[in-house]
Design an enzyme around this catalytic site. Structure first.
Site, PDB file in Angstrom:
ATOM      1  CG  PHE A 132     114.793 121.041  32.380  1.00 11.46           C
ATOM      2  CD1 PHE A 132     114.172 121.988  31.573  1.00 11.46           C
ATOM      3  CD2 PHE A 132     116.171 120.973  32.361  1.00 11.46           C
ATOM      4  CE1 PHE A 132     114.904 122.844  30.764  1.00 11.46           C
ATOM      5  CE2 PHE A 132     116.921 121.831  31.562  1.00 11.46           C
ATOM      6  CZ  PHE A 132     116.291 122.764  30.764  1.00 11.46           C
ATOM      7  CB  CYS A 133     110.096 118.308  29.793  1.00 16.14           C
ATOM      8  SG  CYS A 133     109.140 117.318  30.963  1.00 16.14           S
ATOM      9  CB  THR A 134     106.508 121.891  29.341  1.00 12.69           C
ATOM     10  OG1 THR A 134     107.241 122.210  28.161  1.00 12.69           O
ATOM     11  CG2 THR A 134     105.529 123.019  29.652  1.00 12.69           C
TER      12      THR A 134
END
Length: 370
Positions: free
Chosen positions: A208-210
């Site tokens: 996951f990331c922003t």
């Protein structure tokens, strides 16, 4: 000596602060209509990306849209802000291109315009991984909707990896997520090659990331490395915080964002962090108390490391910011949220650290919609 010079400079700073420099700036006057902030990206083959730049820049300027858009052969990425009608017009224009018809975007709102100007930049990559053979337009992992994310990462057989940089992870992440401790996204391939060495290629890996772009490219990288069961959070952390109720959330802390809000909470409400003007380290309210914090100048992470030259620059900048605020104008140094600006600031801080202990917060943020 350098230390004596630094001490003398700090005395000058204290004197300037006593005259009102470095105190909290008054709020700038807003337009009254909430500003729409749109983070967008799309991996797509844009062979004509260079020719797209000028018409896109002209369109945004005509609509009084500000922010940064990155164009590359692999797609588009960025964050822009403006009035509702202007942002809607831009999204319609972009999605009118069949290659960008399913362009991802996420929205939030604020009372003021977070960006100072409009830029459209040409890049080799829209998010820099630095591995030429990775192509998200050809292969990526499995998208997982926010509503299904909790079930996936609650599986004890799933390896959960945060693809963001360490200063972002520090203020919030998913429970039990691995922190690669990277300073930039370019470091992520090396982390994977080392951390996943000897790992079963059928291992379930969730990332996951922003906003979704870094984890999408990360899954492409792992697929290229031969991993078969790779997943990523569709829409990123921001979409999760927008759609998943706080009472059901597996997210701990706040989410770092690349504009003057600094961080957001569930429902994308503005968070409690602010940025240090001296080193760009995100600061909690309690870290903005005490003698080592001065608004726009320094904090507990950098005060003892700033050279006289760096101190003079940040004090002069803060003075101009406050003078502009008194005139109800926005100074260009109020907050430049671009990755390039933050990278320059942190580079200055690292150089300043040669006069003392190394700064804790040194990193190169990714593009705005990362």
């Amino acid at each position: 000596s350098p230390r004596a010079a630094a001490t003398a400079a700090k005395v000058d700073v204290v004197a300037a602060l006593a005259c009102g420099i470095g105190t909290a700036s008054p709020a700038l006057a807003g337009s009254g209509e909430p500003t729409v902030i749109a983070a967008l990206y799309k991996f797509a083959r844009l062979e004509d990306f260079e020719a797209m730049r000028e018409p896109l820049l002209e369109f945004c300027r005509e609509k009084n849209i500000r922010g940064t858009l990155l164009l590359a052969r692999e797609g588009i990425n960025g964050t822009v802000a403006g009035e509702r009608a202007a942002i809607d017009a831009l999204l319609a224009r972009l999605r009118g291109d069949p290659r960008l018809a399913d362009l991802e975007h996420k929205e939030s709102h604020d009372v003021s315009q977070p960006f100072l100007r409009m830029k459209v930049r040409l890049k080799r990559e829209i998010v820099t991984l630095g591995v030429d053979e990775v192509d998200p337009t050809e292969t990526v992992g499995t998208y997982v909707d926010p509503k299904d994310w909790n079930a996936l990462i609650s599986d004890p057989d799933v390896l959960l990896i945060d693809t963001r940089n360490k200063y972002e992870v520090k203020i919030g992440t998913f429970r039990n997520a691995k922190d690669p401790q990277t300073d930039s996204f370019r470091d992520f391939p090396q982390y994977c090659d080392e951390a996943l060495q000897g790992q079963d290629k059928d291992k379930k890996i969730a990332m996951f990331c922003t906003g979704g772009i870094r984890c999408e490219k990360s899954t492409s990288f792992l697929r290229q490395r031969g991993f078969n069961n790779v997943y990523h959070l569709k829409g990123g952390i921001l979409k999760y915080l927008e759609e998943v109720p706080a009472e059901n959330s597996l997210w701990d802390g706040e989410c770092y964002v690349f504009d003057h809000r600094v961080s957001v909470k569930h429902n994308l409400e503005r968070g409690s962090y602010e940025i240090c003007g001296g080193c760009r380290h995100p600061l909690l309210p309690e870290e903005r108390e005490g003698p080592k914090f001065r608004q726009g100048v320094h904090c507990l992470y950098c005060m003892d490391n700033l050279t006289p030259e760096h101190l003079q620059r940040v004090v002069a900048r803060q003075l101009q910011i406050e003078l502009a605020a008194k005139r109800q104008e926005q100074h260009l140094g109020t907050f430049d949220a671009s990755p390039q600006a933050i990278k320059r600031q942190r580079a200055d801080s690292r150089a300043s650290a040669s006069a003392g202990p190394a700064l804790e917060a040194t990193a190169s943020p990714p593009p705005a919609a990362a």
